[in-house]
Design an enzyme around this catalytic site. Structure first.
Site, PDB file in Angstrom:
ATOM      1  N   ASP A 107       3.421  -5.671  -3.939  1.00 20.53           N
ATOM      2  CA  ASP A 107       2.441  -6.749  -4.037  1.00 20.53           C
ATOM      3  C   ASP A 107       3.085  -8.100  -4.323  1.00 20.53           C
ATOM      4  OD1 ASP A 107       0.640  -4.702  -3.739  1.00 20.53           O
ATOM      5  OD2 ASP A 107      -0.535  -5.163  -5.526  1.00 20.53           O
ATOM      6  N   HIS A 255       6.187  -4.277  -7.160  1.00 22.99           N
ATOM      7  CA  HIS A 255       6.139  -5.703  -6.875  1.00 22.99           C
ATOM      8  C   HIS A 255       7.491  -6.220  -6.391  1.00 22.99           C
ATOM      9  CE1 HIS A 255       2.592  -5.186  -9.446  1.00 22.99           C
ATOM     10  NE2 HIS A 255       2.127  -6.320  -8.908  1.00 22.99           N
TER      11      HIS A 255
END
Length: 288
Positions: A107, A255
């Site tokens: 993300d 991430h």
């Protein structure tokens, strides 16, 4: 005199008989071409007549196949192997297919060339595919990074434009946050995302509906690396946290962060040692 007449009469009768016999014989001669062989003779002729042979280069002429009735188009969903369940785990559509799989996701990018290069190198080494959930404002700042990720065969997901809590926003704002990312990504790489993940996993039924309007598959995650939290901001901690939650179909949230990029190669190795395969996002069923 009388005897002479009798002899003439006999000669005449005899001549007449000869003529009649000749005429009958001539009438019984067949006309050319009119001979009809008996059935046995016909069979012999037919079976003994040689069939024409083909030259070595001559191919038999075959009738072109008649066009088949119009067939329904291939349903893209038939080519898909996996789907998401209500817990956002990845499960095989056919229960006989491999269940021991994970989905890799990242993300909040794209923001850094070095980090993306490390992530992509690790994925390529392990022949793994992932979803990169991007923010619109970051794509606007770094279009070349998005192109790089896409060029490596990785999938792009929609993570809203500004990474705001969509649960707190009005429908018009939510639609803009989703739709603007769809438009920009398509303009940048030629295709729009097929997956949507709301920032923070925060959502409502209205958010899900607006995502569905864009034919996006909505998801959060089922295995969080928690690499954004201080206790897990080192490579080994990221690996340990993911393995602690590991289960069939894990939808792993990570991430674009330095310690995660550093950990990825080892993490994928550990997953492979445990017998897990990596699901290609393109094999996941999405709305049509």
């Amino acid at each position: 005199m009388a005897n002479f007449r009798k002899r003439l009469l006999k000669i005449g009768v005899f001549s007449l008989a000869v003529c009649l016999s000749a005429a009958c014989s001539a009438a019984s001669e067949p006309v050319d071409g009119a001979l009809e062989p008996s059935s046995s003779l016909h069979h012999t002729i037919a079976s003994s007549t040689p069939k024409p042979s083909l030259s070595p280069t001559q191919e038999p002429v075959q009738a072109a196949p008649s066009p088949s009735p119009s067939e329904p188009p291939i349903n893209p969903s038939k080519t898909k192997l996996y789907q998401l369940n209500k817990n956002y785990d990845v499960v095989p559509i056919d229960p006989n297919d491999n269940k021991k799989v994970v989905l890799l996701t990242f993300d909040d990018g794209p923001k850094d060339l070095e980090l993306n290069t490390k992530l992509l190198a690790a994925l390529e080494k392990h022949k793994a595919k992932a979803i990169f959930f991007v923010n619109g404002y970051r794509v606007e700042q770094n279009p070349e990074l998005l192109k790089l990720i896409h060029s490596k065969g990785q999938s792009i997901g929609n993570h809203s434009w500004d990474h705001i809590d969509l649960k707190l926003e009005k429908p018009e704002k939510v639609a803009q946050q989703i739709n603007d990312v769809q438009t920009l990504v398509k303009e940048t790489i030629g295709e729009a995302p097929k997956f949507f993940r709301p920032p923070f996993g925060s959502s409502t039924e209205e958010v899900k509906k607006l995502a569905a309007d864009q034919k996006l598959l909505f998801m959060t995650w089922s295995n969080g690396s928690e690499d954004w939290l201080k206790p897990y901001q080192n490579p080994q901690a990221v690996i340990t946290r993911v393995l602690e939650q590991l289960h069939f179909g894990s939808n792993i949230l990570m991430h674009e962060l330095p310690w995660t990029a550093e950990a990825l190669d080892d993490l994928l190795t550990q997953l492979e040692k445990r017998g897990y395969a990596f699901v290609d996002p393109q094999s996941i069923e999405t709305p049509e």
